[in-house]
Design an enzyme around this catalytic site. Structure first.
Site, PDB file in Angstrom:
ATOM      1  CE  LYS A  81      -4.365  -1.555   0.489  1.00 44.27           C
ATOM      2  NZ  LYS A  81      -5.531  -1.132  -0.293  1.00 44.27           N
ATOM      3  CB  SER A 113      -9.766  -0.849   9.512  1.00 38.90           C
ATOM      4  OG  SER A 113      -9.670  -1.875   8.538  1.00 38.90           O
TER       5      SER A 113
END
Length: 367
Positions: A81, A113
């Site tokens: 990511k 999250s």
């Protein structure tokens, strides 16, 4: 939202441009091999192993597989990511008039999250830009602490998508910051594709295929763009539990599945339905050949093999591609058919390694 009208076209050339832009900020993660896993994958499963599965009574497939593992568990923040987040921030800074309009002071907003929250927080910190992160109140304490350690302003929401989106709207109206979604944006997709771009350059022989996990589809669609125009085929893998295999089902019905039930899969990073832009690459442009589903037990078994045989830390979401190659007879039969006696060199993207020791104990206590 970051301005999509100024984004680069979704092509392999744009993935190459993205890599050049973020190269100073990311790790070029290693590519590992493992003879034991190659041998296991190239050994037909027994009839007893297939008993009780959808392939019971079928002759076991006999593929020949050689794995090349792209270890994004060694990436900054412990996951791929970081690539998309750094690319989004760097492109945002290049948008005409962004700084003059106060963009640097207003910063960026996202809801996540887990890994995207940490990645965007780090990328924003690196450029001295505020990051406003909406996290469900049910997020793990470790992920909250990691996100906060990068200087993010955290606002908590309820666990459902509508609750998360409502809080995000409030923060956007208060800050007028740029919204950077976790996967459904060209900047994110092109950044994620740089992992596969590196992988293609790191193997001594051309890869026959690459398989990646699929949640929102940013990594899978980015990988497909990176491989467009090459001989390398692209596949995805998902958990089967509770309908989390929405991309697989969508490809079969030729319609994007827009909602996924509250999936309880241990591969918690893959509980999200595929986004509109990733779907346009995966399905509409036909750049992903197929997506395969694996069970919770198969994810655990693949994870144990990686920990015990390769001695590296990976999270459950990271190993769904390996699990498909080891245990999904449909995938294995396809490799046997298309690869013949020579077999396939298969790139497997380990998407991350963010799993706590406590969670590992719980995962394997259930065996």
């Amino acid at each position: 939202m970051a301005d999509q009208s100024t984004a680069l076209p979704l092509t392999r050339e744009s993935v190459q441009a993205a890599h050049k832009l973020i190269e100073p900020y990311i790790h070029k993660t290693p590519v590992l091999t493992n003879a034991t896993l190659n041998r296991l994958a190239s050994t037909p499963r027994t009839e007893a192993e297939l008993e009780g599965t959808e392939w019971a009574g079928r002759a076991p497939a006999k593929p020949v597989l050689r794995f090349w593992f792209k270890c994004e568990n060694f990436q900054k923040i412990g996951a791929f990511k970081a690539r998309g987040a750094f690319h989004a921030i760097e492109r945002l800074k290049q948008e005409p008039g962004w700084a003059e309009r106060g963009g640097r002071e207003r910063g960026v907003v996202t809801h996540s999250s887990g890994n995207h929250a940490q990645a965007l927080s780090l990328a924003a910190l690196t450029s001295s830009i505020p990051a406003h992160i909406i996290m469900p109140s049910t997020s793990s304490p470790a992920k909250i602490a990691a996100t906060r350690s990068y200087g993010a302003h955290i606002t908590f929401s309820g666990p459902t998508a509508p609750e998360r989106e409502a809080v995000t709207s409030q923060i956007l109206s208060q800050t007028n910051a740029a919204f950077i979604p976790p996967y459904d944006h060209p900047y994110i997709i092109l950044g994620q594709g740089t992992a596969a771009l590196e992988l293609l350059s790191q193997t001594p022989t051309p890869l026959d295929a690459i398989i990646t996990p699929c949640g929102g589809g940013g990594l899978l669609s980015g990988t497909a763009l990176a491989c467009e125009g090459t001989r390398t085929l692209v596949f995805g893998a998902e958990p089967s539990l509770d309908g989390a295999d929405d991309c697989r089902r969508g490809l079969l019905s030729h319609a994007r599945v827009e909602t996924v039930p509250a999936a309880r899969t241990i591969a918690d990073g893959l509980r999200t339905p595929v986004g509109k832009i990733p779907w346009s690459i995966i399905h509409d442009r036909g750049l992903v050949r197929a997506v395969y589903a694996v069970s919770e037990d198969e994810i655990r078994k693949a994870m144990r093999l990686v920990w015990e045989r390769m001695k590296i830390v990976v999270e459950p979401s990271a190993v769904v591609g390996l699990a498909a190659a080891l245990y999904n007879e449909e995938f294995r039969a396809m490799v046997e058919r298309d690869g013949g006696k020579a077999g396939w060199d298969l790139g497997v993207v380990f998407s991350g390694g963010n799993v706590s020791l406590e969670m590992m104990g719980k995962l394997f206590a259930e065996e």
